[in-house]
Write an enzyme that holds these catalytic residues in place. Structure first.
Site, PDB file in Angstrom:
ATOM      1  NE  ARG A 194      -4.370  -0.422   2.345  1.00 49.11           N
ATOM      2  CZ  ARG A 194      -5.263  -1.396   2.538  1.00 49.11           C
ATOM      3  NH1 ARG A 194      -4.886  -2.655   2.583  1.00 49.11           N
ATOM      4  NH2 ARG A 194      -6.537  -1.107   2.651  1.00 49.11           N
ATOM      5  NE  ARG A 224     -13.265  -3.454   7.372  1.00 49.69           N
ATOM      6  CZ  ARG A 224     -12.407  -3.540   6.345  1.00 49.69           C
ATOM      7  NH1 ARG A 224     -12.444  -4.561   5.522  1.00 49.69           N
ATOM      8  NH2 ARG A 224     -11.505  -2.587   6.162  1.00 49.69           N
TER       9      ARG A 224
END
Ligand code: ADP
Ligand code: AMP
Length: 216
Positions: A89, A160
């Protein structure tokens, strides 16, 4: 041996596709997000450290992720290849990955970039429902057979903490700043393949298979 990374912004469908691809090609699915969430649930030292960043929609520090992925990729199930989801990332994570993969002689065959526009990403993430087993669903686009229950394992689905609208916006900003530059990085390395992620789940699966079949 197939050595693949699924790439794309949060909500692009990496986890959804990786679950299916891992079964279809019989290669291990390595999701750094799933590994971190498991550690958060278990209350490990890693989990306690990671949670602070995850809750804010920030990236967990590179040194933590690099150590984690090095350990995971040297496990024996990766002898037959791997399917990365959510790693790398950042540029330092990608540089470290190249090093690790050189050392174990498993260079990336392809980085598959799943392209989806921001408006659709927000819709996908705000309607996502997740299972501790790693499956994810969408209340409208990809509902489970029984509302609120995982098709795969029967557990109760949850939303989440980082799928709240303000955290979603922050994650997309972090993606644009820190992760998106990897598109050019892997283009330069001649391994990037773009896939239109705006189609339905089956169409995206087929498009990814078109690429992965070349490396069977
Ligand atoms: P990522 O792992 O890239 O963050 P997910 O695979 O968890 O993304 O998908 C994000 C949300 O979008 C989930 O709710 C999922 O069910 C839904 N989704 C995934 N692929 C598609 C698709 N092709 N069309 C519509 N919704 C999708
Ligand atoms: P994901 O499940 O891929 O959406 O990841 C959820 C969260 O875990 C991210 O918002 C980050 O906080 C953290 N995370 C997962 N993978 C990485 C990574 N490669 N580098 C840094 N943080 C990560």
């Amino acid at each position: 041996m197939m050595n693949i990374a699924l790439f794309g912004p949060p909500g692009a469908g990496k986890g959804t596709q990786a679950k299916e691809l891992s079964k279809y090609y019989n290669i291990p699915h390595i999701s750094t997000g799933d590994i971190l969430r498991y550690n958060v649930r278990e209350g490990t030292e890693l989990g306690l450290e990671a949670k602070v960043y995850m809750d804010k929609g920030e990236l967990v520090p590179d040194d933590v992720l690099i150590g984690l992925i090095r350990n995971r990729l040297t496990e024996s199930d990766c002898d037959i290849g791997y399917l990365l989801d959510g790693y790398p990332r950042t540029i330092p994570q990608a540089d470290a990955l190249t090093d690790i993969l050189d050392r174990i002689n498993k260079p990336l065959d392809a980085v598959i970039n799943i392209e989806v526009n921001d408006e659709e990403l927000v819709k996908r993430l705000s309607g996502r429902r997740s299972c501790a087993c790693g499956e994810s669903y969408h209340i409208m686009f990809n509902p489970p057979e029984k509302e609120g229950i995982c098709n795969a394992c029967g557990a109760k689905l949850y939303q989440r903490d980082d799928d709240r609208e303000d955290v979603i916006r922050q994650r997309l900003a972090v993606y644009n700043e820190k992760t998106k530059p990897l598109i050019e990085y892997y283009e330069d390395a001649d391994v990037l393949v773009n896939v239109n992620g705006a189609d339905d789940v089956d169409a995206v699966f087929k498009a990814i298979c078109n690429t992965m079949d070349q490396f069977k």
